[in-house]
Scaffold this active site. Structure first.
Site, PDB file in Angstrom:
ATOM      1  NE  ARG B 118      -3.707  -1.796   1.889  1.00  0.00           N
ATOM      2  CZ  ARG B 118      -4.007  -2.815   3.227  1.00  0.00           C
ATOM      3  NH1 ARG B 118      -2.591  -2.674   3.870  1.00  0.00           N
ATOM      4  NH2 ARG B 118      -4.910  -3.757   2.968  1.00  0.00           N
ATOM      5  CE  LYS B 140      -0.515  12.888 -15.282  1.00  0.00           C
ATOM      6  NZ  LYS B 140      -1.618  13.216 -16.490  1.00  0.00           N
ATOM      7  CD  GLU B 182       6.070  15.049 -23.796  1.00  0.00           C
ATOM      8  OE1 GLU B 182       5.496  16.173 -23.724  1.00  0.00           O
ATOM      9  OE2 GLU B 182       5.206  14.162 -23.366  1.00  0.00           O
ATOM     10  CE  LYS B 224       4.869  17.040 -15.681  1.00  0.00           C
ATOM     11  NZ  LYS B 224       4.786  15.462 -15.862  1.00  0.00           N
ATOM     12  CD  GLU B 234      -4.383  15.370 -16.209  1.00  0.00           C
ATOM     13  OE1 GLU B 234      -3.572  15.377 -16.380  1.00  0.00           O
ATOM     14  OE2 GLU B 234      -5.095  15.216 -17.447  1.00  0.00           O
ATOM     15  NE  ARG B 238       0.024  17.014 -13.716  1.00  0.00           N
ATOM     16  CZ  ARG B 238       0.044  15.459 -13.101  1.00  0.00           C
ATOM     17  NH1 ARG B 238       1.108  15.357 -11.758  1.00  0.00           N
ATOM     18  NH2 ARG B 238       1.592  14.705 -13.557  1.00  0.00           N
ATOM     19  CG  ASN B 242      -2.425  15.739 -20.793  1.00  0.00           C
ATOM     20  OD1 ASN B 242      -1.163  14.741 -20.825  1.00  0.00           O
ATOM     21  ND2 ASN B 242      -3.153  15.866 -19.701  1.00  0.00           N
ATOM     22  CG  HIS B 245       0.454  14.176 -24.716  1.00  0.00           C
ATOM     23  ND1 HIS B 245       0.349  15.459 -24.971  1.00  0.00           N
ATOM     24  CD2 HIS B 245       0.708  13.613 -24.028  1.00  0.00           C
ATOM     25  CE1 HIS B 245       2.526  15.419 -24.114  1.00  0.00           C
ATOM     26  NE2 HIS B 245       2.049  14.006 -23.962  1.00  0.00           N
ATOM     27  CG  HIS B 249      -2.600   8.858 -25.231  1.00  0.00           C
ATOM     28  ND1 HIS B 249      -3.135   9.145 -24.426  1.00  0.00           N
ATOM     29  CD2 HIS B 249      -0.850   9.137 -24.941  1.00  0.00           C
ATOM     30  CE1 HIS B 249      -1.834   9.144 -23.151  1.00  0.00           C
ATOM     31  NE2 HIS B 249      -0.116   9.738 -24.151  1.00  0.00           N
ATOM     32  CG  HIS B 262       5.046   9.171 -24.923  1.00  0.00           C
ATOM     33  ND1 HIS B 262       3.201   9.344 -25.357  1.00  0.00           N
ATOM     34  CD2 HIS B 262       5.779  10.446 -24.541  1.00  0.00           C
ATOM     35  CE1 HIS B 262       3.100  10.536 -24.814  1.00  0.00           C
ATOM     36  NE2 HIS B 262       3.973  11.188 -23.869  1.00  0.00           N
TER      37      HIS B 262
END
Lengths: 367, 367
Positions: B118, B140, B182, B224, B234, B238, B242, B245, B249, B262
């Site tokens: 955990r 993330k 990026e 960032k 987000e 935030r 993206n 993205h 994606h 990517h």
């Protein structure tokens, strides 16, 4: 209907306790952020309560996800079926997962909610006594790993816990007893007067008398909410909730998940913790026997499996989460109603506790 | 050596940027809570840097965990090998996971740290430009699902990020370019003067000039860190990170994970976002072309795969995490240096953007 509050700042949430709450939209719908809802349940609970709950959620788009029943399925493959269903039904980040079932369903649905798209809302609707008084409150979620129970998981709080005491009418007696193990635990670790109350009401609880059940659940949840509010991530006092659990987990792991019910293993583990506390001179024989007798009256096993050796226990206990930097720490009782987490005990006392003859001990108590 | 701070209250952490930091214990050891450390890396990075790092950690018990290399392995089965190794070596809750590698390693080690017992500590040591300027900062973490990229994961912050610019010497040119996608993104979404700086220093960056690299990395991380500090989970600003993205994606998913890097998919996706912003009248053709030219000079693809139809894009974009309650939201540019997240655009503009002939567009720019 009673309402308790788990106090965790911006992650605070209410616990509702009462009869027939499952079919009352007003306790659930206000906690839904979006239009999508996924109800995670299992093959045993679904025929009993899924339609009722779905009717209460008629204002929302509900995806039912029905899993196989049992601790043996508390693993990655089952979790994956939740993710598959959510993605196929195109659930987005504003969806809410509702756990409808016992502790296994709550742990898996909660962990799925913690991980799905990096975290979506969830609501607990526990349908067993064990999950109502323990696992549905406090945000521990997760799955088992072949090398250890609950090894993979997250601390992730629900938006609400809805406890419908009517669901206990369909609970097998063996599972009711398993839940009582955790109820008794709260008395042992932090509420000695509750032990006296339980001694007076144990027969009423096993006969499913509504007012006794509500009182026992509310008092248990209040104790848990207090402890979790003080120590959400188990860096201190929260660990006292694990009375009997280190021994108990060893029993569950050794016997194979699901052979002993969790509460049954905790009951036998609690007897071992009582015996160790007695050997350390912190409680006396009469106090130990008072705890054992209450567990017995709840219909619980009070001796570890005959086949388990002290070496079996040590093997399984060494990778328990409560082991910090190689040192074994245990939850023990300073007195009835006061638990401590400690690694400060002679190894010999632990070994003697593991080697004790619990059958003879229990026979003597019964005489 | 430069130090930045990601400001997230009790979860704040430093980013160290400089040469040869990997071999300097003083940037890593103070962030270790216990004696156990697991270094998660892959078969490509291990021969280059694992010994160096292990020497710096000689005061601790180090378990190396070497995974296969590639986005195709960013999945549950690989994560499971991390848990297996941790449990076999009996790592307890005070262990620290160190991610040594690119974004895939960082995402998986971070998610493993979020879930193991955990939640245990972790440290990012990113060795690719892409991970240094993007994925190592901000918390993330996660893995892919057959039905979508990064669908399973957690927001989980590291205790520190150690960026050793010397590791870029061994990075393939194609991956350096992917990282620059990026870097350029930060200019486009929130720092127009940085675009001018990049136009002046693009050749120096591709030639791996140390001072230019450090400046570009520090400026990217600072952007960032600012955005993440304002919106960790987000819910708002935030999401502007993206840019490109959602389209990107879709490209990655359609082509199969790992076929396009990517950063390459993001570059082509950014061109699509520029084109859509132009069609909405927010930027003009010269501004669009300025962005495209910078991406081209970084050695990046600036047209989507010829084989992908508008329908392919829509199919993959519909389950993107940025879809809220069924409504598609995109990151677009109000002007160069200012991004917005919006679902407020005519469907026809999106369709026209997906159907545009990017090959012809790029040919015209090159003339």
């Amino acid at each position: 209907m009673q309402t308790l509050q788990v106090d965790l700042g911006e992650r605070s949430y209410p616990i509702y306790i009462g009869e027939d709450l499952l079919s009352k939209a007003e306790y659930i719908v206000p906690h839904l952020a979006g239009r999508q809802v996924a109800v995670v349940t299992n093959e045993t609970v679904a025929p009993l309560y899924l339609d009722k709950l779905t009717s209460a959620l008629s204002s929302r788009n509900v995806t039912p996800i029905v899993l196989p029943d049992g601790e043996a399925f508390k693993q990655w493959e089952t979790l994956q079926t939740i993710f598959d269903a959510l993605l196929k039904a195109r659930h987005d980040r504003r969806t809410t997962l509702i756990a409808l079932g016992g502790g296994v369903i709550g742990d898996m649905a909660g962990f799925a909610a913690a991980c799905y798209q990096r975290g979506v809302d969830f609501i607990q609707i526990p349908t067993t006594l064990l999950s109502q008084v323990d696992s549905s409150v406090g945000g521990k979620t997760g799955i088992n790993h072949p090398l250890g129970k609950n090894m993979i998981g997250a601390f992730y709080q629900p938006k609400a816990v809805v406890i419908d005491t009517s669901t206990l009418a369909t609970l097998p007696a063996r599972e009711l007893s398993a839940g009582l193990a955790e109820v008794i635990k709260y008395g042992l670790i932090c509420d000695e007067p509750f032990l006296t109350w339980l001694e007076a009401h144990m027969d009423a609880l096993r006969a499913l008398e509504g007012s006794a059940l509500s009182e026992a659940i509310a008092r248990s949840c209040a104790a848990k909410a207090r402890v979790v509010g003080a120590d959400e991530r188990e860096t201190g006092v929260r660990a006292t909730l694990n009375l009997g659990h280190t021994f108990g987990h060893a029993i569950e792991t050794h016997m194979g998940y699901g052979v002993w019910l969790h509460g049954e293993a905790v009951a036998a583990g609690t007897v071992m913790a009582l015996e160790m506390s007695r050997r350390l001179g912190w409680i006396d024989e009469a106090e130990r026997d008072r705890g054992i007798r209450l567990l017995q009256r709840a219909g619980l096993p009070v001796t570890p499996p005959a086949e388990m050796t002290p070496e079996d226990f040590l093997e399984h206990m060494a990778i328990d989460k409560k082991v910090l930097d190689g040192r074994l720490r245990l939850v023990l009782l300073k007195r009835l109603g006061e638990a401590v987490v400690t690694g400060d005990f002679p190894r010999e006392t632990l070994h003697a506790t593991l080697a004790a003859d619990y059958r003879v001990m229990v026979e003597q108590i019964s005489q």
